[in-house]
Design an enzyme around this catalytic site. Sequence first.
Site, short mmCIF file in Angstrom:
data_model
loop_
_atom_site.label_atom_id
_atom_site.label_comp_id
_atom_site.label_asym_id
_atom_site.label_seq_id
_atom_site.Cartn_x
_atom_site.Cartn_y
_atom_site.Cartn_z
N GLU A 1 -6.55 -6.14 3.24
CA GLU A 1 -6.44 -7.43 2.17
C GLU A 1 -7.74 -7.32 1.15
O GLU A 1 -8.37 -8.40 0.95
CB GLU A 1 -6.56 -8.76 2.75
CG GLU A 1 -5.21 -8.80 3.48
CD GLU A 1 -4.86 -10.14 3.97
OE1 GLU A 1 -5.24 -11.07 3.34
OE2 GLU A 1 -4.13 -10.33 5.00
N THR B 1 -11.14 -4.31 0.52
CA THR B 1 -12.48 -3.83 1.40
C THR B 1 -13.57 -4.61 0.88
O THR B 1 -13.38 -5.50 -0.05
CB THR B 1 -12.47 -2.23 1.04
OG1 THR B 1 -12.90 -2.12 -0.14
CG2 THR B 1 -11.46 -1.57 1.29
N THR C 1 0.78 -1.10 -0.02
CA THR C 1 0.05 -0.09 0.05
C THR C 1 0.91 1.37 0.02
O THR C 1 1.83 1.28 0.82
CB THR C 1 -0.83 -0.27 1.24
OG1 THR C 1 -1.61 -1.25 1.26
CG2 THR C 1 -2.06 1.41 1.12
N GLU C 2 0.32 2.14 -0.84
CA GLU C 2 0.90 3.49 -0.79
C GLU C 2 0.12 4.66 -0.54
O GLU C 2 -1.12 4.46 -0.77
CB GLU C 2 1.58 3.73 -2.35
CG GLU C 2 2.54 2.81 -2.47
CD GLU C 2 3.17 2.91 -3.67
OE1 GLU C 2 3.03 3.71 -4.56
OE2 GLU C 2 4.27 2.33 -4.27
N PRO C 3 0.44 5.86 -0.28
CA PRO C 3 -0.46 6.87 0.18
C PRO C 3 -1.50 7.02 -1.21
O PRO C 3 -2.78 7.39 -1.16
CB PRO C 3 0.27 8.06 0.18
CG PRO C 3 1.50 7.62 0.74
CD PRO C 3 1.71 6.26 -0.14
N GLY C 4 -1.22 6.82 -2.32
CA GLY C 4 -2.11 6.94 -3.63
C GLY C 4 -2.35 5.81 -4.18
O GLY C 4 -2.61 5.52 -5.30
N GLY D 1 -25.40 -0.19 26.34
CA GLY D 1 -25.97 1.29 26.53
C GLY D 1 -24.95 2.25 27.03
O GLY D 1 -23.89 2.15 26.25
N SER E 1 -6.73 0.10 -2.82
CA SER E 1 -7.52 -0.91 -3.22
C SER E 1 -6.99 -1.13 -4.68
O SER E 1 -6.91 -2.15 -4.99
CB SER E 1 -8.91 -0.14 -3.41
OG SER E 1 -9.69 -0.06 -2.28
C1 LIG Z 1 -5.07 -1.93 10.41
C2 LIG Z 1 -4.43 -1.97 8.82
C3 LIG Z 1 -3.57 -2.91 8.16
C4 LIG Z 1 -2.74 -2.81 6.92
N1 LIG Z 1 -1.88 -3.56 6.85
C5 LIG Z 1 -1.18 -3.44 5.57
C6 LIG Z 1 0.11 -4.21 5.30
O1 LIG Z 1 0.71 -4.82 6.20
N2 LIG Z 1 0.64 -4.23 3.93
C7 LIG Z 1 -0.02 -3.29 3.02
O2 LIG Z 1 0.49 -3.42 2.06
N3 LIG Z 1 -1.20 -2.65 3.29
C8 LIG Z 1 -1.69 -2.59 4.60
N4 LIG Z 1 -3.00 -1.97 4.70
C9 LIG Z 1 -3.48 -1.13 3.82
C10 LIG Z 1 -4.74 -1.81 3.17
O3 LIG Z 1 -4.59 -2.76 2.42
C11 LIG Z 1 -5.53 -0.63 2.27
O4 LIG Z 1 -6.07 0.51 3.28
C12 LIG Z 1 -6.67 -1.11 1.79
O5 LIG Z 1 -6.28 -1.75 0.49
C13 LIG Z 1 -7.51 0.05 1.03
O6 LIG Z 1 -6.84 1.05 0.44
P1 LIG Z 1 -7.20 2.55 0.99
O7 LIG Z 1 -7.18 2.61 2.35
O8 LIG Z 1 -6.05 3.29 0.19
O9 LIG Z 1 -8.66 2.87 0.59
P2 LIG Z 1 -8.90 3.45 -1.04
O10 LIG Z 1 -8.39 2.32 -1.96
O11 LIG Z 1 -8.71 4.74 -1.36
O12 LIG Z 1 -10.56 3.21 -1.07
C14 LIG Z 1 -11.47 4.15 -0.18
C15 LIG Z 1 -12.85 3.53 -0.40
O13 LIG Z 1 -13.18 3.55 -1.78
C16 LIG Z 1 -13.74 2.33 -2.01
N5 LIG Z 1 -13.29 1.80 -3.15
C17 LIG Z 1 -12.08 1.76 -3.74
N6 LIG Z 1 -12.11 1.49 -5.16
C18 LIG Z 1 -13.55 1.33 -5.53
C19 LIG Z 1 -14.15 0.58 -6.57
N7 LIG Z 1 -13.50 0.44 -7.62
N8 LIG Z 1 -15.57 0.44 -6.49
C20 LIG Z 1 -16.30 0.57 -5.22
N9 LIG Z 1 -15.63 1.15 -4.34
C21 LIG Z 1 -14.11 1.58 -4.20
C22 LIG Z 1 -13.16 1.24 -0.94
O14 LIG Z 1 -13.66 0.13 -0.68
C23 LIG Z 1 -12.97 2.31 0.46
O15 LIG Z 1 -14.12 2.14 0.96
C24 LIG Z 1 -3.59 -1.69 5.99
C25 LIG Z 1 -4.60 -1.18 6.40
C26 LIG Z 1 -5.24 -1.13 7.73
C27 LIG Z 1 -6.16 -0.29 7.88
#
Ligand SMILES: Cc1cc2nc3c(=O)[nH]c(=O)nc-3n(C[C@H](O)[C@H](O)[C@H](O)COP(=O)(O)OP(=O)(O)OC[C@H]3O[C@@H](n4cnc5c(N)ncnc54)[C@H](O)[C@@H]3O)c2cc1C
Length: 391
Positions: free
Chosen positions: A372, A374, A135-138, A348, A141
């Site tokens: 892994e 959403t 995962t990266e800031p940008g 409650g 999913s």
């Molecule tokens: C506690 C925790 C532990 C983690 N551990 C790891 C790790 O060890 N290694 C790693 O690499 N990553 C890790 N992650 C990252 C995790 O895999 C990502 O947070 C996840 O993939 C979602 O990416 P995002 O948060 O950037 O959300 P985004 O991808 O920005 O999505 C934001 C929202 O939009 C929805 N969305 C996105 N695309 C679509 C679409 N095409 N259609 C409909 N809805 C959509 C998503 O479901 C979500 O609700 C972790 C995250 C958390 C919270």
Amino acid sequence: MDFSVDSETRQLIEQTRELGENEFRPAGIEADRRGGPIPVGDLFFDRCIARGDGRTRWTGPGGRRAADRPKRTVVASLLVAEELAYWDRGVINSTPGPGLPEGNVLGMGTDEQKERFLGPFLEPDKPRWACFGMTEPGAGSDAAAIRTLAKKDGDGWILNGAKCFIGSASRSDWILVQATVDPSKGRAAQRAYFVDKDTPGLGGFKIERKMGLKAYESTSFTLDNVRVPASHLLGGEERYQSSAGFKTAMKTFNAGRPQIAANAVGMARSALDESIRFAREHDMLGDDRTRDRIEAISRKVRKARMVCLKAGWLADLERPNIIEASMSKAIAAQIAQEATTLGLELVGTVGGRGDHLIEKLYRDVKAMDIVEGTGQIQRMIIARTLVGLPR
Ligand SMILES: Cc1cc2nc3c(=O)[nH]c(=O)nc-3n(C[C@H](O)[C@H](O)[C@H](O)COP(=O)(O)OP(=O)(O)OC[C@H]3O[C@@H](n4cnc5c(N)ncnc54)[C@H](O)[C@@H]3O)c2cc1C
């Protein structure tokens, strides 16, 4: 469908229950109150190592250790995962071991890479961790959108980029970093590289603040001209003539979905037991509304467990389970959120005080819907599979 397990697994679940009650739950509550991960030097991790936790599934050079590693069915591993998370999902994620990237290394690593990177986890002399940075800031999913760049430099590679929310990153011996050699070429250009801790340019570790699962660290970091030798490219260059790099990374997540679902079932079951305990202690069991909530949680937990175990049962038969794996995660994470919400309604105002286990479960459980893939992404995978589109 047959979900029966052998006596060894039943014994393991029993031991997990004891350990969970005495070690995992108190450690999780303490970390939650402290608001940060269990520190690296905590004796909790030494006890894990003394118990034999934190070892790799790799059987060593020439498979020498295969005999003393009992092969567990997927159904059995799901039941154990459920029991572990029942006590504290954050704590079980904090425990030492080769973690998320182990499957990638086993599936795609060269013999030398297994020896070099998994070898120290055969009989760990101390708590050791490894992690997988996708995962990266940008790019969350849409994992195909990662921008961490890998550039050939002589016979090695130079990595530049940033990762976030990577479990145990700052304490890991090595990080398997997913990068691209050409962002314009999408999935086919992705590769995975081993980056040893203390490699110059690897830094900026920042432990994220999380609403729940505080016992383990989720960490962002940067790669600033990080140089790795050619031998640190997972599987070697010849493995990357197709989109193998991306596919292998996604396999890590595919295999993990029913495990996350099982964790969510365990957390929902925990909410159920806490709700019943609270209702009994407060003389609420005679109230129709209380029983209605308890019935609803119980019904949902059973539904989630059935779907989850079916995904495992299919995997044990080596039958396709992509729909069930995604379904199990989508359903169980959703149900676990509903179960903790119903539990909070039941307790409650006590829930609103912030010191009741159900309130902690309510915060912990949201991550089950995110990690892994959403819920939305799981439903997309199911729908595309159902209509025969590529996932
Ligand atoms: C506690 C925790 C532990 C983690 N551990 C790891 C790790 O060890 N290694 C790693 O690499 N990553 C890790 N992650 C990252 C995790 O895999 C990502 O947070 C996840 O993939 C979602 O990416 P995002 O948060 O950037 O959300 P985004 O991808 O920005 O999505 C934001 C929202 O939009 C929805 N969305 C996105 N695309 C679509 C679409 N095409 N259609 C409909 N809805 C959509 C998503 O479901 C979500 O609700 C972790 C995250 C958390 C919270």
